[in-house]
Every structure is written in C-alpha cells, then in structure tokens.
Design a protein around this motif. Structure first.
Motif, PDB file in Angstrom:
ATOM      1  N   VAL A  78       0.840  -1.201   0.000  1.00  0.00           N
ATOM      2  CA  VAL A  78       0.000   0.000   0.000  1.00  0.00           C
ATOM      3  C   VAL A  78       0.874   1.249   0.000  1.00  0.00           C
ATOM      4  CG1 VAL A  78      -1.908  -1.186   1.167  1.00  0.00           C
ATOM      5  CG2 VAL A  78      -0.232   0.060   2.533  1.00  0.00           C
ATOM      6  N   ASP A  79       0.287   2.367  -0.431  1.00  0.00           N
ATOM      7  CA  ASP A  79       1.034   3.623  -0.515  1.00  0.00           C
ATOM      8  C   ASP A  79       1.486   4.137   0.848  1.00  0.00           C
ATOM      9  OD1 ASP A  79       0.743   3.730  -3.278  1.00  0.00           O
ATOM     10  OD2 ASP A  79      -1.103   4.895  -3.135  1.00  0.00           O
ATOM     11  N   ASP A  80       0.610   4.064   1.853  1.00  0.00           N
ATOM     12  CA  ASP A  80       0.892   4.645   3.170  1.00  0.00           C
ATOM     13  C   ASP A  80       0.198   3.817   4.232  1.00  0.00           C
ATOM     14  OD1 ASP A  80       1.029   6.141   5.522  1.00  0.00           O
ATOM     15  OD2 ASP A  80       0.700   8.053   4.507  1.00  0.00           O
ATOM     16  N   VAL A  81       0.927   2.911   4.863  1.00  0.00           N
ATOM     17  CA  VAL A  81       0.337   2.008   5.844  1.00  0.00           C
ATOM     18  C   VAL A  81      -0.214   2.757   7.052  1.00  0.00           C
ATOM     19  CG1 VAL A  81       2.413   1.406   7.164  1.00  0.00           C
ATOM     20  CG2 VAL A  81       0.576  -0.275   6.889  1.00  0.00           C
ATOM     21  N   ASP A  82       0.406   3.858   7.438  1.00  0.00           N
ATOM     22  CA  ASP A  82      -0.090   4.603   8.591  1.00  0.00           C
ATOM     23  C   ASP A  82      -1.435   5.263   8.289  1.00  0.00           C
ATOM     24  OD1 ASP A  82       2.026   4.297  10.707  1.00  0.00           O
ATOM     25  OD2 ASP A  82       3.246   5.019   9.042  1.00  0.00           O
ATOM     26  N   ALA A  83      -1.589   5.808   7.085  1.00  0.00           N
ATOM     27  CA  ALA A  83      -2.874   6.392   6.688  1.00  0.00           C
ATOM     28  C   ALA A  83      -3.939   5.294   6.601  1.00  0.00           C
ATOM     29  CB  ALA A  83      -2.742   7.121   5.358  1.00  0.00           C
ATOM     30  N   LEU A  84      -3.568   4.139   6.065  1.00  0.00           N
ATOM     31  CA  LEU A  84      -4.499   3.028   5.998  1.00  0.00           C
ATOM     32  C   LEU A  84      -4.925   2.607   7.397  1.00  0.00           C
ATOM     33  CD1 LEU A  84      -6.010   0.848   4.406  1.00  0.00           C
ATOM     34  CD2 LEU A  84      -3.928  -0.542   4.577  1.00  0.00           C
ATOM     35  N   TRP A  85      -3.979   2.532   8.315  1.00  0.00           N
ATOM     36  CA  TRP A  85      -4.277   2.147   9.697  1.00  0.00           C
ATOM     37  C   TRP A  85      -5.278   3.121  10.322  1.00  0.00           C
ATOM     38  CZ3 TRP A  85      -5.453  -0.902  13.196  1.00  0.00           C
ATOM     39  CH2 TRP A  85      -5.337  -0.629  14.554  1.00  0.00           C
ATOM     40  N   GLN A  86      -5.106   4.400  10.080  1.00  0.00           N
ATOM     41  CA  GLN A  86      -6.062   5.384  10.624  1.00  0.00           C
ATOM     42  C   GLN A  86      -7.467   5.090  10.127  1.00  0.00           C
ATOM     43  OE1 GLN A  86      -4.563   9.287   9.718  1.00  0.00           O
ATOM     44  NE2 GLN A  86      -2.939   9.154  11.236  1.00  0.00           N
ATOM     45  N   ARG A  87      -7.600   4.685   8.879  1.00  0.00           N
ATOM     46  CA  ARG A  87      -8.908   4.375   8.309  1.00  0.00           C
ATOM     47  C   ARG A  87      -9.444   3.046   8.842  1.00  0.00           C
ATOM     48  NH1 ARG A  87     -10.434   1.863   3.583  1.00  0.00           N
ATOM     49  NH2 ARG A  87      -8.329   1.806   2.737  1.00  0.00           N
ATOM     50  N   LEU A  88      -8.602   2.024   8.877  1.00  0.00           N
ATOM     51  CA  LEU A  88      -9.045   0.700   9.306  1.00  0.00           C
ATOM     52  C   LEU A  88      -9.337   0.613  10.798  1.00  0.00           C
ATOM     53  CD1 LEU A  88      -6.635  -1.680   7.336  1.00  0.00           C
ATOM     54  CD2 LEU A  88      -8.942  -0.948   6.704  1.00  0.00           C
ATOM     55  N   ALA A  89      -8.623   1.373  11.592  1.00  0.00           N
ATOM     56  CA  ALA A  89      -8.770   1.301  13.046  1.00  0.00           C
ATOM     57  C   ALA A  89     -10.192   1.620  13.495  1.00  0.00           C
ATOM     58  CB  ALA A  89      -7.774   2.241  13.720  1.00  0.00           C
ATOM     59  N   ALA A  90     -10.922   2.370  12.686  1.00  0.00           N
ATOM     60  CA  ALA A  90     -12.285   2.749  13.053  1.00  0.00           C
ATOM     61  C   ALA A  90     -13.265   1.580  12.944  1.00  0.00           C
ATOM     62  CB  ALA A  90     -12.752   3.902  12.164  1.00  0.00           C
ATOM     63  N   TRP A  91     -12.957   0.557  12.152  1.00  0.00           N
ATOM     64  CA  TRP A  91     -13.924  -0.513  11.970  1.00  0.00           C
ATOM     65  C   TRP A  91     -13.393  -1.931  12.165  1.00  0.00           C
ATOM     66  CZ3 TRP A  91     -13.020  -3.856   7.910  1.00  0.00           C
ATOM     67  CH2 TRP A  91     -12.204  -3.395   6.876  1.00  0.00           C
ATOM     68  N   ILE A  92     -12.084  -2.115  12.284  1.00  0.00           N
ATOM     69  CA  ILE A  92     -11.559  -3.455  12.581  1.00  0.00           C
ATOM     70  C   ILE A  92     -11.623  -3.658  14.092  1.00  0.00           C
ATOM     71  CG2 ILE A  92      -9.472  -4.875  12.639  1.00  0.00           C
ATOM     72  CD1 ILE A  92      -8.729  -3.893   9.960  1.00  0.00           C
ATOM     73  N   PRO A  93     -12.243  -4.749  14.538  1.00  0.00           N
ATOM     74  CA  PRO A  93     -12.288  -5.010  15.979  1.00  0.00           C
ATOM     75  C   PRO A  93     -10.882  -5.084  16.571  1.00  0.00           C
ATOM     76  CG  PRO A  93     -13.693  -6.555  14.781  1.00  0.00           C
ATOM     77  CD  PRO A  93     -12.902  -5.806  13.756  1.00  0.00           C
ATOM     78  N   ALA A  94     -10.708  -4.528  17.734  1.00  0.00           N
ATOM     79  CA  ALA A  94      -9.391  -4.536  18.381  1.00  0.00           C
ATOM     80  C   ALA A  94      -8.848  -5.952  18.525  1.00  0.00           C
ATOM     81  CB  ALA A  94      -9.472  -3.854  19.743  1.00  0.00           C
ATOM     82  N   SER A  95      -9.729  -6.928  18.714  1.00  0.00           N
ATOM     83  CA  SER A  95      -9.280  -8.316  18.851  1.00  0.00           C
ATOM     84  C   SER A  95      -8.681  -8.870  17.559  1.00  0.00           C
ATOM     85  CB  SER A  95     -10.443  -9.197  19.308  1.00  0.00           C
ATOM     86  OG  SER A  95     -11.485  -9.168  18.346  1.00  0.00           O
ATOM     87  N   ASP A  96      -8.951  -8.212  16.417  1.00  0.00           N
ATOM     88  CA  ASP A  96      -8.400  -8.658  15.142  1.00  0.00           C
ATOM     89  C   ASP A  96      -7.124  -7.926  14.759  1.00  0.00           C
ATOM     90  OD1 ASP A  96     -10.381 -10.533  14.840  1.00  0.00           O
ATOM     91  OD2 ASP A  96     -11.604  -9.309  13.489  1.00  0.00           O
ATOM     92  N   VAL A  97      -6.688  -6.981  15.577  1.00  0.00           N
ATOM     93  CA  VAL A  97      -5.440  -6.266  15.322  1.00  0.00           C
ATOM     94  C   VAL A  97      -4.320  -7.035  16.006  1.00  0.00           C
ATOM     95  CG1 VAL A  97      -4.153  -4.112  15.621  1.00  0.00           C
ATOM     96  CG2 VAL A  97      -6.637  -4.057  15.165  1.00  0.00           C
ATOM     97  N   VAL A  98      -3.392  -7.531  15.204  1.00  0.00           N
ATOM     98  CA  VAL A  98      -2.289  -8.331  15.723  1.00  0.00           C
ATOM     99  C   VAL A  98      -1.098  -7.435  16.066  1.00  0.00           C
ATOM    100  CG1 VAL A  98      -0.701 -10.228  15.209  1.00  0.00           C
ATOM    101  CG2 VAL A  98      -3.094 -10.344  14.458  1.00  0.00           C
TER     102      VAL A  98
END
Length: 143
Positions: A78-98
């Motif tokens: 991906v172009d910018d993993v940190d920007a992607l993380w900001q977007r994904l963090a809003a809807w990926i359950p915390a239990s699915d973040v490794v």
C-alpha cells in the motif's frame, strides 16, 4: 489509495524443506533474503514467500503457527500504511489487530490484522531505500 497483492507467505518450522519443495514443484529458484526468509517470484509478478517460525515474533509473538491453519499471511503493498491504519482502526475489531504499524528489519512498515476468518493480512509500505527499490518505488523524499 492504491492497493496491490504483493505476495502470499507461508510460515514453516522447516524452511529448507519447504523452499526445496516449491523450487522443485515450480522450477523457480528461491531468492534468500536471510536464512529465515525466501521468495519464489513468478514471471507474471506473483510471489510465494516462505518464512521460518523465527520470523513470526518480528510481527507479533504467536501470531502464526505452521500446520495449524494459521500458516498463511496475505500481503498487500500500500502507498501509506499509517494512513491506511487510521482508516481501518475505526472498523476493525481490536481483537483482530495483531500488530499496529511498525518498521521491520527488512525495511517495510507493517500493519498486521486478521480477516473475519482469522487469516493473517499484512498491509505494508516499504520505507527504506532498499525496500522501496525492491518494489520499483522512488526514493523517500526527506522533509
């Protein structure tokens, strides 16, 4: 945002045997980055990556195990993993973040999550000049 499938990685307790099998089965030579990591690249650009269990703690301890239906990591460049993380963090359950984004020894900044079925998914951005060159990306612009 551009997203491309970069490779499929298999985690194994016996990397030499698994790499030898895939080299033989595909007639493709493996490129070894370290004794714990090798890749087989196809002419079409698809890559099968194989990592030893010793590489797993670099992502997150106990996040993958060979032979336990947890041995594959699907990877997306991906172009910018940190920007992607900001977007994904809003809807990926915390239990699915490794593992939240961090820079790994081979030059990629990586975010590791599980998909709804539990498969590991790695979104990454090459950040070192060597890692960026590997993917044909221009050098980082320093500010």
């Amino acid at each position: 945002m551009t997203t491309n499938l970069a490779s499929t990685r298999i985690i194994t307790a016996d990397i030499a045997s698994l790499v030898a099998f895939y080299e033989k089965a595909t007639a493709l030579p493996a490129t070894w980055a370290t004794p714990d990591f090798a890749e087989l690249a196809t002419p079409a650009g698809a890559t099968l990556a194989i990592g030893s269990t010793r590489t797993v703690p670099l992502f997150a301890p106990d996040s993958a195990a060979p032979g336990a239906n947890r041995s594959v990591i699907i990877e997306f460049l991906v172009d910018d993993v940190d920007a992607l993380w900001q977007r994904l963090a809003a809807w990926i359950p915390a239990s699915d973040v490794v593992a939240e984004p961090k820079t790994l020894p081979w030059g990629n900044r990586s975010l590791l999550v599980r998909d709804p079925d539990g498969t590991l998914v790695n979104f990454f951005t090459p950040v070192t000049p060597e890692a960026r060159a590997k993917y044909g990306l221009s050098a980082l612009i320093e500010s």
